[in-house]
Scaffold this motif. Sequence first.
Motif, PDB file in Angstrom:
ATOM      1  N   LEU A   7       1.164  -0.772   0.176  1.00 34.23           N
ATOM      2  CA  LEU A   7      -0.137  -0.370  -0.208  1.00 34.23           C
ATOM      3  C   LEU A   7       0.732   1.272  -0.023  1.00 34.23           C
ATOM      4  O   LEU A   7       0.204   2.450  -0.186  1.00 34.23           O
ATOM      5  CB  LEU A   7      -1.412   0.165   1.231  1.00 34.23           C
TER       6      LEU A   7
ATOM      7  N   GLN B 122      -1.469  -4.732   2.987  1.00 34.35           N
ATOM      8  CA  GLN B 122      -3.120  -4.841   2.780  1.00 34.35           C
ATOM      9  C   GLN B 122      -2.776  -6.190   3.438  1.00 34.35           C
ATOM     10  O   GLN B 122      -2.158  -6.966   2.730  1.00 34.35           O
ATOM     11  CB  GLN B 122      -3.603  -5.090   1.313  1.00 34.35           C
ATOM     12  N   SER B 123      -3.384  -6.482   3.833  1.00 31.41           N
ATOM     13  CA  SER B 123      -3.536  -8.154   4.815  1.00 31.41           C
ATOM     14  C   SER B 123      -5.357  -8.141   4.894  1.00 31.41           C
ATOM     15  O   SER B 123      -5.967  -7.571   5.536  1.00 31.41           O
ATOM     16  CB  SER B 123      -3.036  -8.677   5.548  1.00 31.41           C
ATOM     17  N   HIS B 124      -5.440  -9.806   5.788  1.00 32.34           N
ATOM     18  CA  HIS B 124      -6.646  -9.881   6.425  1.00 32.34           C
ATOM     19  C   HIS B 124      -6.527 -10.899   7.481  1.00 32.34           C
ATOM     20  O   HIS B 124      -5.415 -11.255   7.909  1.00 32.34           O
ATOM     21  CB  HIS B 124      -7.467 -11.109   4.873  1.00 32.34           C
TER      22      HIS B 124
ATOM     23  N   LYS C  78     -10.622  -6.595   6.520  1.00 37.29           N
ATOM     24  CA  LYS C  78      -9.045  -6.035   5.724  1.00 37.29           C
ATOM     25  C   LYS C  78      -8.521  -5.663   6.953  1.00 37.29           C
ATOM     26  O   LYS C  78      -9.162  -4.979   7.740  1.00 37.29           O
ATOM     27  CB  LYS C  78      -9.583  -5.302   4.773  1.00 37.29           C
ATOM     28  N   ILE C  79      -6.878  -5.897   7.020  1.00 36.60           N
ATOM     29  CA  ILE C  79      -5.702  -5.008   8.061  1.00 36.60           C
ATOM     30  C   ILE C  79      -5.441  -4.592   6.777  1.00 36.60           C
ATOM     31  O   ILE C  79      -4.443  -4.970   6.001  1.00 36.60           O
ATOM     32  CB  ILE C  79      -5.831  -5.782   8.964  1.00 36.60           C
ATOM     33  N   ALA C  80      -3.753  -3.784   7.756  1.00 31.53           N
ATOM     34  CA  ALA C  80      -3.028  -2.526   7.127  1.00 31.53           C
ATOM     35  C   ALA C  80      -1.820  -3.460   7.742  1.00 31.53           C
ATOM     36  O   ALA C  80      -1.959  -2.878   9.502  1.00 31.53           O
ATOM     37  CB  ALA C  80      -2.948  -1.445   7.049  1.00 31.53           C
TER      38      ALA C  80
ATOM     39  N   GLU D 162      -6.592  -0.767  11.415  1.00 33.89           N
ATOM     40  CA  GLU D 162      -7.250  -0.870  10.632  1.00 33.89           C
ATOM     41  C   GLU D 162      -7.328  -0.619   9.315  1.00 33.89           C
ATOM     42  O   GLU D 162      -6.337   0.330   9.108  1.00 33.89           O
ATOM     43  CB  GLU D 162      -8.816   0.194  10.958  1.00 33.89           C
ATOM     44  N   TYR D 163      -7.380  -0.978   8.227  1.00 39.07           N
ATOM     45  CA  TYR D 163      -7.671  -0.593   6.744  1.00 39.07           C
ATOM     46  C   TYR D 163      -8.268   0.017   6.411  1.00 39.07           C
ATOM     47  O   TYR D 163      -9.265   0.178   6.387  1.00 39.07           O
ATOM     48  CB  TYR D 163      -7.813  -2.216   6.021  1.00 39.07           C
TER      49      TYR D 163
ATOM     50  N   SER E 283     -10.093   1.723   3.300  1.00 42.13           N
ATOM     51  CA  SER E 283      -9.849   1.857   1.755  1.00 42.13           C
ATOM     52  C   SER E 283      -9.754   2.820   0.562  1.00 42.13           C
ATOM     53  O   SER E 283      -9.181   2.433  -0.327  1.00 42.13           O
ATOM     54  CB  SER E 283     -11.597   1.300   1.179  1.00 42.13           C
TER      55      SER E 283
ATOM     56  N   SER F 249      -6.983   5.062   0.752  1.00 38.58           N
ATOM     57  CA  SER F 249      -6.201   5.475   1.214  1.00 38.58           C
ATOM     58  C   SER F 249      -5.783   7.128   1.273  1.00 38.58           C
ATOM     59  O   SER F 249      -5.986   7.253   2.816  1.00 38.58           O
ATOM     60  CB  SER F 249      -5.428   5.589  -0.580  1.00 38.58           C
TER      61      SER F 249
ATOM     62  N   ASP G  62     -11.386   6.520   5.248  1.00 34.88           N
ATOM     63  CA  ASP G  62     -11.580   5.302   5.152  1.00 34.88           C
ATOM     64  C   ASP G  62     -12.533   5.059   4.349  1.00 34.88           C
ATOM     65  O   ASP G  62     -12.979   5.995   3.262  1.00 34.88           O
ATOM     66  CB  ASP G  62     -12.707   4.977   6.250  1.00 34.88           C
TER      67      ASP G  62
END
Length: 336
Positions: A32, A42-44, A49-51, A102-103, A105, A107, A158
């Motif tokens: 990212l 980016q991950s899960h 989704k997480i960062a 937390e992800y 989305s 950016s 977000d």
Amino acid sequence: MLKEYQPTIELLPFNARIQSFPYNELKFGTSLGEGAFGKVYQSHWNNNKIAIKVLKRNGFHNEGAKKSFISEVHALGSIQHINLVHLLGYCIKGSKHMLVYEYMSNSSLDKWLEEDNLLDWDRRLCIIMGVAQGLAHLHKCNPIIVHLDIKPQNILLDQDHTPKLADFGLAKILDGKDEDVMRLASTSTPGTIGYMAPEIQEKKQASAKSDVYSFGVLLMKLLNGSPFILNGNEVRIHKFIQWARKVHVEENGFQQIFNVVINNSISGFDDTEAKSFLEISLQCIKKDPNQRPGIQEVLQHFEGLNKKKGIQYIPTSIPVYFNILSKRFVSAFKLK
């Protein structure tokens, strides 16, 4: 866990909502972005989704990565706010040191400012008010937390374009009042040129007013979006700020700055609001920290603007406030 980080983790209060993630259960995906002390992926986790920020641990970056880890865990481990990115936890595996967030989305804000038409006027105002609320929360903490690196790259959005302050790797803790000043190491210049307060560069000093300076530059950038142009030439932010400070005290100086800064082609542009926000920005970027307003004073001005628009003001410590703003800007939140 490495012993050097144990004191930081132990200092967190019992209600700190962060956890230690097992390395073998973290899955790394798309990159990212990358900063001075780490790369974000980016991950899960549990189907969410997480960062993950993987800190660099070699050579020049070793000490900086360690300080970044400690600063972020300490600053975000025990506080939560709608306008602060949520630190979920950390992972330490041998020489690998990671922070899990937390992800977000949508950016970072800088990506949206690259194109003038991606953010309309109301959305820009919502973002800047959210950033101010996040900063105000940091400055009201006991002890006070100063971010010291407010810039578009560190404002994450977000799925609803809620702005969240991120990257607390340079954050400092002030053990006194909001007017207290922290002396920095002689080799320390936290922040980013253009957004960095002059007292940090010139005196190696920082305070809550240093964040206010960066906020003022950020606000000016949101009012413009495009590169600043003087005499037909693009200039860097810090050069433009120096020009604006000089011109502001001259006769008709405000109008000169307005003509350069304000981008009236932004969808939904409001001339009266633009003048009001530009004046706030010019107060925030004063060279003398004592002449800058506190972030709470800035929020009081925003409260006045909200009332003029017919929006009831409720502090964002109450989540319903953002619901009110969301309804006000619902059309702005939808991408065209």
